[in-house]
Design a protein around this motif. Structure first.
Motif, mmCIF file in Angstrom:
data_model
loop_
_atom_site.group_PDB
_atom_site.id
_atom_site.type_symbol
_atom_site.label_atom_id
_atom_site.label_comp_id
_atom_site.label_asym_id
_atom_site.label_seq_id
_atom_site.Cartn_x
_atom_site.Cartn_y
_atom_site.Cartn_z
ATOM 1 N N LYS A 73 0.807 -1.111 -0.018
ATOM 2 C CA LYS A 73 -0.001 0.033 0.000
ATOM 3 C C LYS A 73 1.013 1.237 0.147
ATOM 4 O O LYS A 73 0.541 2.306 -0.672
ATOM 5 N N LEU A 74 1.902 1.203 0.736
ATOM 6 C CA LEU A 74 2.608 2.444 0.900
ATOM 7 C C LEU A 74 3.539 2.616 -0.490
ATOM 8 O O LEU A 74 3.547 3.802 -0.932
ATOM 9 N N ALA A 75 3.862 1.700 -0.896
ATOM 10 C CA ALA A 75 4.591 1.642 -2.363
ATOM 11 C C ALA A 75 3.861 2.076 -3.428
ATOM 12 O O ALA A 75 4.117 3.098 -4.163
ATOM 13 N N ALA A 76 2.572 1.576 -3.371
ATOM 14 C CA ALA A 76 1.500 2.034 -4.363
ATOM 15 C C ALA A 76 1.306 3.817 -4.168
ATOM 16 O O ALA A 76 1.126 4.552 -5.084
ATOM 17 N N LEU A 77 1.007 3.984 -3.021
ATOM 18 C CA LEU A 77 0.916 5.412 -2.569
ATOM 19 C C LEU A 77 1.690 6.263 -3.102
ATOM 20 O O LEU A 77 1.554 7.439 -3.395
ATOM 21 N N ARG A 78 3.138 5.974 -2.768
ATOM 22 C CA ARG A 78 4.132 6.733 -3.325
ATOM 23 C C ARG A 78 4.453 6.943 -4.677
ATOM 24 O O ARG A 78 4.644 7.827 -5.069
ATOM 25 N N THR A 79 4.284 5.565 -5.397
ATOM 26 C CA THR A 79 4.408 5.699 -6.748
ATOM 27 C C THR A 79 2.997 6.665 -7.295
ATOM 28 O O THR A 79 3.282 7.405 -8.398
ATOM 29 N N TYR A 80 1.873 6.641 -6.749
ATOM 30 C CA TYR A 80 0.508 7.561 -7.079
ATOM 31 C C TYR A 80 1.203 8.971 -6.795
ATOM 32 O O TYR A 80 0.928 9.957 -7.811
ATOM 33 N N LEU A 81 1.769 9.230 -5.619
ATOM 34 C CA LEU A 81 2.224 10.708 -5.407
ATOM 35 C C LEU A 81 3.027 11.022 -6.323
ATOM 36 O O LEU A 81 2.960 12.604 -7.063
ATOM 37 N N VAL A 82 4.121 10.360 -6.510
ATOM 38 C CA VAL A 82 5.438 10.930 -7.619
ATOM 39 C C VAL A 82 4.827 11.087 -9.093
ATOM 40 O O VAL A 82 4.969 12.011 -9.542
ATOM 41 N N THR A 101 1.520 11.806 -9.575
ATOM 42 C CA THR A 101 0.698 12.933 -9.790
ATOM 43 C C THR A 101 1.444 14.392 -9.679
ATOM 44 O O THR A 101 1.162 15.146 -10.208
ATOM 45 N N ILE A 102 2.625 14.340 -9.089
ATOM 46 C CA ILE A 102 3.332 15.633 -8.966
ATOM 47 C C ILE A 102 3.958 15.759 -10.387
ATOM 48 O O ILE A 102 4.104 16.709 -10.759
ATOM 49 N N THR A 103 4.338 14.569 -11.042
ATOM 50 C CA THR A 103 5.087 14.612 -12.161
ATOM 51 C C THR A 103 4.244 14.994 -13.310
ATOM 52 O O THR A 103 4.540 15.760 -14.453
ATOM 53 N N ASN A 104 3.032 14.287 -13.214
ATOM 54 C CA ASN A 104 2.111 14.732 -14.575
ATOM 55 C C ASN A 104 1.143 15.814 -14.729
ATOM 56 O O ASN A 104 0.590 16.170 -15.554
ATOM 57 N N LEU A 105 0.900 16.037 -13.258
ATOM 58 C CA LEU A 105 -0.411 17.221 -13.461
ATOM 59 C C LEU A 105 0.179 18.396 -13.206
ATOM 60 O O LEU A 105 1.027 18.802 -12.704
ATOM 61 N N ASP A 106 -0.524 19.475 -13.993
ATOM 62 C CA ASP A 106 -0.183 21.039 -13.828
ATOM 63 C C ASP A 106 -0.570 21.334 -12.668
ATOM 64 O O ASP A 106 -1.421 20.674 -11.922
ATOM 65 N N ARG A 115 -7.120 20.520 -8.372
ATOM 66 C CA ARG A 115 -8.261 19.777 -8.361
ATOM 67 C C ARG A 115 -8.111 18.454 -7.699
ATOM 68 O O ARG A 115 -9.390 17.899 -7.297
ATOM 69 N N ALA A 116 -7.333 17.922 -7.857
ATOM 70 C CA ALA A 116 -7.065 16.544 -7.226
ATOM 71 C C ALA A 116 -6.585 16.411 -5.764
ATOM 72 O O ALA A 116 -6.313 15.407 -5.260
ATOM 73 N N GLU A 117 -6.899 17.589 -5.077
ATOM 74 C CA GLU A 117 -6.182 17.694 -3.803
ATOM 75 C C GLU A 117 -7.116 16.714 -2.917
ATOM 76 O O GLU A 117 -6.531 15.984 -1.966
#
Length: 343
Positions: free
Chosen positions: A97-106, A108-113, A119-121
């Motif tokens: 879960k922590l690994a998936a969450l970290r991947t998601y956050l990375v 998100t930061i990388t791909n979203l303007d 909006r994704a807050e």
């Protein structure tokens, strides 16, 4: 003729007494001794049968206790093993879960303007909230093997009796004369300590000697296996018996050299009608109905146990578990009459 007749009568009386004596001996040979022999045979057979029956009973009890304790050990092993498996599954899932969450956050930061990130807050907050519920691993008794599963009063008592019968007396123990307090005198065979309120003239500068408390040590230390000795205490109503490290201080009236009032000694103590176990200045009362005439001291290094035992009643007076950090010396103290190591 009169003298001859009287003497003849005496001879006849003597012959009759000899005849009666012979008859008694013959009867003893023909009846009494064979009956005694048969009685001895019967008694010996009954004694053998009693020994066999009692040992069979003890053996059966030991077998039943062995089976019961082994089952408890197996159950405890399975319980701990299952707890470890459960923990492994739980923390493996937590890691995922922590690994998936970290991947998601990375991602998100990388791909979203900036606008997409704002909006994704809410979504980000909800997904990261999951991580808040995952705590760090803590030490748990459920993951440790509980040694109490092998606690057995029957096994404990039988084991102590067997050790004292087999070892006490076979392990030659003497009292070290160099350590004996000036309040004590030591017998020639180095087995008996006798208290005197008046100090003897001895070399108080000897570094091994206790100069204040009425203490003494054994000559040799034990550092492995099982060791045991017995002490006769029936003459004294003020004594201490047990073990200590060689680092136990010898000088001065402080608690550092007072048996049971420091971390370097473990003793069973009697003062008048009070019995206590003493270690590190923490007395534990031992309730006894009768004062023991002898006390057995038993040390098991592998189990980390020092045990005090009454050989006459087969009663364990007190048992203490400790992880011993070094060799142990037999230690003694007496403040009334005398105590003696039993051969």
């Amino acid at each position: 003729a009169a003298r001859r007749s009287a003497f003849q009568n005496k001879i006849v009386d003597r012959c009759e007494r000899l005849q009666l004596q012979s008859a008694a001996i013959a009867r003893h040979l023909e009846r009494v001794l064979p009956a005694k022999d048969q009685a001895v045979l019967n008694a010996a057979n009954a004694a053998r049968e009693l020994v066999i029956q009692r040992l069979i009973f003890v053996g059966n009890a030991c077998e039943n206790e062995e089976q019961r304790l082994l089952e408890r050990v197996h159950t405890e092993e399975e319980r701990v093993h299952q707890s470890i498996l459960t923990q492994r599954v739980h923390w493996t899932e937590a890691l995922q879960k922590l690994a998936a969450l970290r991947t998601y956050l990375v991602d998100t930061i990388t791909n979203l303007d900036d606008q997409g990130l704002v909006r994704a807050e809410r979504e980000i907050f909800e997904r990261t909230e999951v991580a808040e519920g995952i705590l760090e691993p803590q030490e748990s008794l459920k993951l440790n093997f509980n040694q109490s599963c092998v606690q057995s009063p029957l096994l404990h008592r039988l084991w102590a009796s067997a050790v004292l019968c087999c070892l006490a007396g076979s392990q030659e123990i003497h009292i070290d004369e160099k350590t004996v307090s000036p309040h004590l005198s030591l017998s020639e065979d180095k087995k008996t300590l006798t208290f005197s309120p008046k100090k003897a003239k001895v070399d108080l500068d000897c570094p091994e000697r206790f100069d204040h408390w009425p203490n003494a040590l054994g000559t040799a230390a034990f550092h492995s296996g099982v060791c045991a000795w017995r002490v006769s205490v029936e003459k004294s109503c003020a004594y201490k018996l047990g073990v200590c490290y060689s680092s136990l201080p010898r000088k001065g009236p402080g608690n550092e050299a007072r048996l049971g009032f420091n971390a370097a000694s473990w003793v069973f103590s009697r003062y008048d009608k009070e019995f206590r176990f003493l270690h590190a200045g923490c007395p534990q009362v031992v309730e006894l109905i009768k004062s023991p005439a002898e006390i057995g001291v038993l040390v098991d290094f592998a189990a980390g146990e020092v045990l005090f035992y009454d050989p006459h009643s087969c009663a364990i007076l007190f048992s203490h578990r400790e992880t011993f950090a070094g060799p142990l010396y037999p230690v003694f103290a007496v403040a009334h009459q005398s105590i003696s190591l039993v051969q």
